[in-house]
Motif scaffolding. Structure first.
Motif, PDB file in Angstrom:
ATOM      1  N   ALA A 261     -36.697  29.833  10.560  1.00 50.28           N
ATOM      2  CA  ALA A 261     -35.566  29.142  11.199  1.00 50.28           C
ATOM      3  C   ALA A 261     -34.810  30.089  12.132  1.00 50.28           C
ATOM      4  O   ALA A 261     -34.465  29.721  13.256  1.00 50.28           O
ATOM      5  CB  ALA A 261     -34.624  28.582  10.125  1.00 50.28           C
ATOM      6  N   ARG A 262     -34.602  31.329  11.664  1.00 55.70           N
ATOM      7  CA  ARG A 262     -33.883  32.298  12.527  1.00 55.70           C
ATOM      8  C   ARG A 262     -34.691  32.582  13.778  1.00 55.70           C
ATOM      9  O   ARG A 262     -34.157  32.630  14.891  1.00 55.70           O
ATOM     10  CB  ARG A 262     -33.637  33.596  11.755  1.00 55.70           C
ATOM     11  N   ALA A 263     -36.020  32.752  13.603  1.00 55.62           N
ATOM     12  CA  ALA A 263     -36.883  33.045  14.751  1.00 55.62           C
ATOM     13  C   ALA A 263     -36.874  31.887  15.751  1.00 55.62           C
ATOM     14  O   ALA A 263     -37.053  32.097  16.950  1.00 55.62           O
ATOM     15  CB  ALA A 263     -38.307  33.327  14.263  1.00 55.62           C
ATOM     16  N   ALA A 264     -36.647  30.671  15.250  1.00 56.04           N
ATOM     17  CA  ALA A 264     -36.643  29.495  16.142  1.00 56.04           C
ATOM     18  C   ALA A 264     -35.262  29.253  16.747  1.00 56.04           C
ATOM     19  O   ALA A 264     -35.049  28.246  17.410  1.00 56.04           O
ATOM     20  CB  ALA A 264     -37.114  28.266  15.367  1.00 56.04           C
ATOM     21  N   GLY A 265     -34.318  30.151  16.476  1.00 56.79           N
ATOM     22  CA  GLY A 265     -33.020  30.049  17.144  1.00 56.79           C
ATOM     23  C   GLY A 265     -31.841  29.711  16.252  1.00 56.79           C
ATOM     24  O   GLY A 265     -30.731  29.539  16.747  1.00 56.79           O
ATOM     25  N   ALA A 266     -32.068  29.618  14.927  1.00 56.79           N
ATOM     26  CA  ALA A 266     -30.929  29.330  14.044  1.00 56.79           C
ATOM     27  C   ALA A 266     -29.958  30.512  14.063  1.00 56.79           C
ATOM     28  O   ALA A 266     -30.368  31.668  14.193  1.00 56.79           O
ATOM     29  CB  ALA A 266     -31.412  29.062  12.628  1.00 56.79           C
ATOM     30  N   ALA A 290     -31.244  22.210  16.897  1.00 53.53           N
ATOM     31  CA  ALA A 290     -31.574  21.569  15.612  1.00 53.53           C
ATOM     32  C   ALA A 290     -32.996  21.019  15.667  1.00 53.53           C
ATOM     33  O   ALA A 290     -33.792  21.213  14.736  1.00 53.53           O
ATOM     34  CB  ALA A 290     -30.583  20.449  15.311  1.00 53.53           C
ATOM     35  N   ALA A 291     -33.332  20.362  16.778  1.00 52.84           N
ATOM     36  CA  ALA A 291     -34.680  19.793  16.903  1.00 52.84           C
ATOM     37  C   ALA A 291     -35.722  20.918  16.909  1.00 52.84           C
ATOM     38  O   ALA A 291     -36.780  20.803  16.281  1.00 52.84           O
ATOM     39  CB  ALA A 291     -34.776  18.967  18.181  1.00 52.84           C
ATOM     40  N   ARG A 292     -35.404  22.022  17.609  1.00 52.48           N
ATOM     41  CA  ARG A 292     -36.372  23.126  17.687  1.00 52.48           C
ATOM     42  C   ARG A 292     -36.614  23.741  16.307  1.00 52.48           C
ATOM     43  O   ARG A 292     -37.748  23.975  15.900  1.00 52.48           O
ATOM     44  CB  ARG A 292     -35.860  24.191  18.663  1.00 52.48           C
ATOM     45  N   VAL A 293     -35.538  23.971  15.564  1.00 47.03           N
ATOM     46  CA  VAL A 293     -35.682  24.597  14.237  1.00 47.03           C
ATOM     47  C   VAL A 293     -36.386  23.629  13.276  1.00 47.03           C
ATOM     48  O   VAL A 293     -37.265  24.028  12.508  1.00 47.03           O
ATOM     49  CB  VAL A 293     -34.295  25.031  13.699  1.00 47.03           C
ATOM     50  N   ARG A 294     -36.001  22.358  13.346  1.00 48.28           N
ATOM     51  CA  ARG A 294     -36.671  21.377  12.471  1.00 48.28           C
ATOM     52  C   ARG A 294     -38.176  21.357  12.739  1.00 48.28           C
ATOM     53  O   ARG A 294     -38.989  21.395  11.809  1.00 48.28           O
ATOM     54  CB  ARG A 294     -36.080  19.977  12.700  1.00 48.28           C
ATOM     55  N   LYS A 295     -38.539  21.335  14.028  1.00 53.72           N
ATOM     56  CA  LYS A 295     -39.971  21.274  14.370  1.00 53.72           C
ATOM     57  C   LYS A 295     -40.692  22.549  13.930  1.00 53.72           C
ATOM     58  O   LYS A 295     -41.838  22.498  13.485  1.00 53.72           O
ATOM     59  CB  LYS A 295     -40.145  21.059  15.876  1.00 53.72           C
ATOM     60  N   ALA A 296     -40.012  23.694  14.067  1.00 52.09           N
ATOM     61  CA  ALA A 296     -40.642  24.958  13.643  1.00 52.09           C
ATOM     62  C   ALA A 296     -40.931  24.927  12.140  1.00 52.09           C
ATOM     63  O   ALA A 296     -41.991  25.371  11.685  1.00 52.09           O
ATOM     64  CB  ALA A 296     -39.731  26.138  13.987  1.00 52.09           C
ATOM     65  N   LEU A 297     -40.006  24.388  11.363  1.00 49.37           N
ATOM     66  CA  LEU A 297     -40.226  24.295   9.909  1.00 49.37           C
ATOM     67  C   LEU A 297     -41.323  23.281   9.604  1.00 49.37           C
ATOM     68  O   LEU A 297     -42.198  23.526   8.758  1.00 49.37           O
ATOM     69  CB  LEU A 297     -38.928  23.902   9.197  1.00 49.37           C
TER      70      LEU A 297
END
Ligand code: PMV
Length: 323
Positions: A261-266, A290-297
């Motif tokens: 999540a942190r790597a995806a911008g959280a 939020a969409a980017r982190v959700r998709k990364a997970l």
């Protein structure tokens, strides 16, 4: 008659809250709803779990229902009608054993449905004590934050033993709404086991220092929420996760999800609730993140959803922090 109770995410301070440190939590719109059916027998049917529980049937849910019904019968004011038991249909809209407070939400929904049917207007403190009787069956030594949040919702600070004249749950002002991504590790977590694991550390030399660090993180987070300083709140999330991991309640999957999540911008990420599995939360700046982190997970095979926590009244002006 029907009743409902809300789920919650703990933003900061889980586990330490069992030992007297304040914690910050936010209510989720999803939770549990319950509807009374017949006067007899005393039983609880829960979907989508597909379970039917009765007092004394040997199941934990049956024992929790029994504890709640007994506590409810014992808690009667002079001018109040006698509380009656009954059969109840309930629906839980949260995953169980996930750190999102599903059992407390169910307890509150059941209690409210029965009280509505019997015409009993119980105040929050009395409802909290009855819901806690249920929660003790599942969690052993609950701080009460889940049941308090299931009853009240919103964004709040909770302390287990408030000073005389103070309330356990206090609504928190927040300068801006918060975007969170909630990710499920796919593993169930046992809050009871994790709470017991932490309690074993009480005799260790660093115990008081760690509790003081938790208190510091929570107080920094509270100021950050009040001022709308998202980067500072994200740092508090990260610090809180590190403290919880050092207490042994994180898992390799939860650690990896927080890193993802942190790597995806959280701005920060941490496990939420009891740990040992269950969910993590990530703080993000806006809807796009939020969409980017959700998709990364989700790309790593985990279930994840986005949620927002509304800004609450009584706020002070947002600072000029840039994130
Ligand atoms: O796992 P949950 O959603 O029941 O949250 C538990 C929170 C703890 O702080 C770990 C325990 C407690 O009773 O406060």
């Amino acid at each position: 008659m029907s009743g409902s109770g809300g789920g919650k995410v703990i933003l900061l301070g889980e586990h330490a809250v069992v030992h007297g440190v304040p914690a910050i939590a936010a209510g989720l719109c999803d939770g549990a709803t319950a509807t009374t059916r017949d006067e007899q027998p005393a039983e609880l049917h829960v979907e989508p779990w597909g379970v039917l529980a009765r007092p004394g049937d040997g199941s934990a849910l049956g024992a929790a229902l029994d504890a709640l019904l007994r506590a409810r019968r014992a808690d009667r004011l002079e001018d109040e009608r006698a509380p009656r038991d009954g059969s109840i249909d309930a629906t839980v809209a949260l995953p169980g054993s996930a750190g999102l407070g599903s059992s407390a939400a169910l307890a509150v929904a059941v209690l409210r449905a029965l009280d509505a049917r019997d015409g009993i207007a119980r105040d929050t403190e009395r409802s909290q004590q009855i819901a806690l009787a249920w929660e003790r069956v599942f969690h052993g030594n609950p701080s009460g934050i889940d049941t308090a949040m299931a009853l009240a919702g919103g964004l709040a600070r909770y302390v287990r033993s408030p000073a005389p004249g103070e309330r356990a749950l206090v609504p928190l002002p927040s300068a801006r709404g918060l975007w969170l991504v909630v990710g499920h590790s796919g593993e169930p977590g046992s809050t009871r086991e994790m709470v017991a694991r932490v309690a074993e550390r009480k005799s260790e030399p660093g115990w008081d220092t760690t509790l003081a660090e938790f208190a510091d993180v929570v107080s920094q987070g509270e100021v950050a929420i009040e001022r709308g300083e998202l980067a500072a709140l994200g740092r508090a999330f990260d610090r809180c996760h590190a403290l919880l991991a050092a207490w042994g309640v994180s898992t390799p999957i939860l650690d990896a999800m927080c890193a993802e999540a942190r790597a995806a911008g959280a701005l920060g990420a941490k496990l939420t609730g009891g740990g040992g599995g269950g969910c993590m939360i990530a703080l993000v700046a806006d809807e796009a993140d939020a969409a980017r982190v959700r998709k990364a997970l989700q790309a790593t095979g985990r279930e994840a959803f986005e949620t927002t926590i509304a800004a609450s009244p009584g706020t002070i002006a947002a600072s000029t922090e840039t994130t």
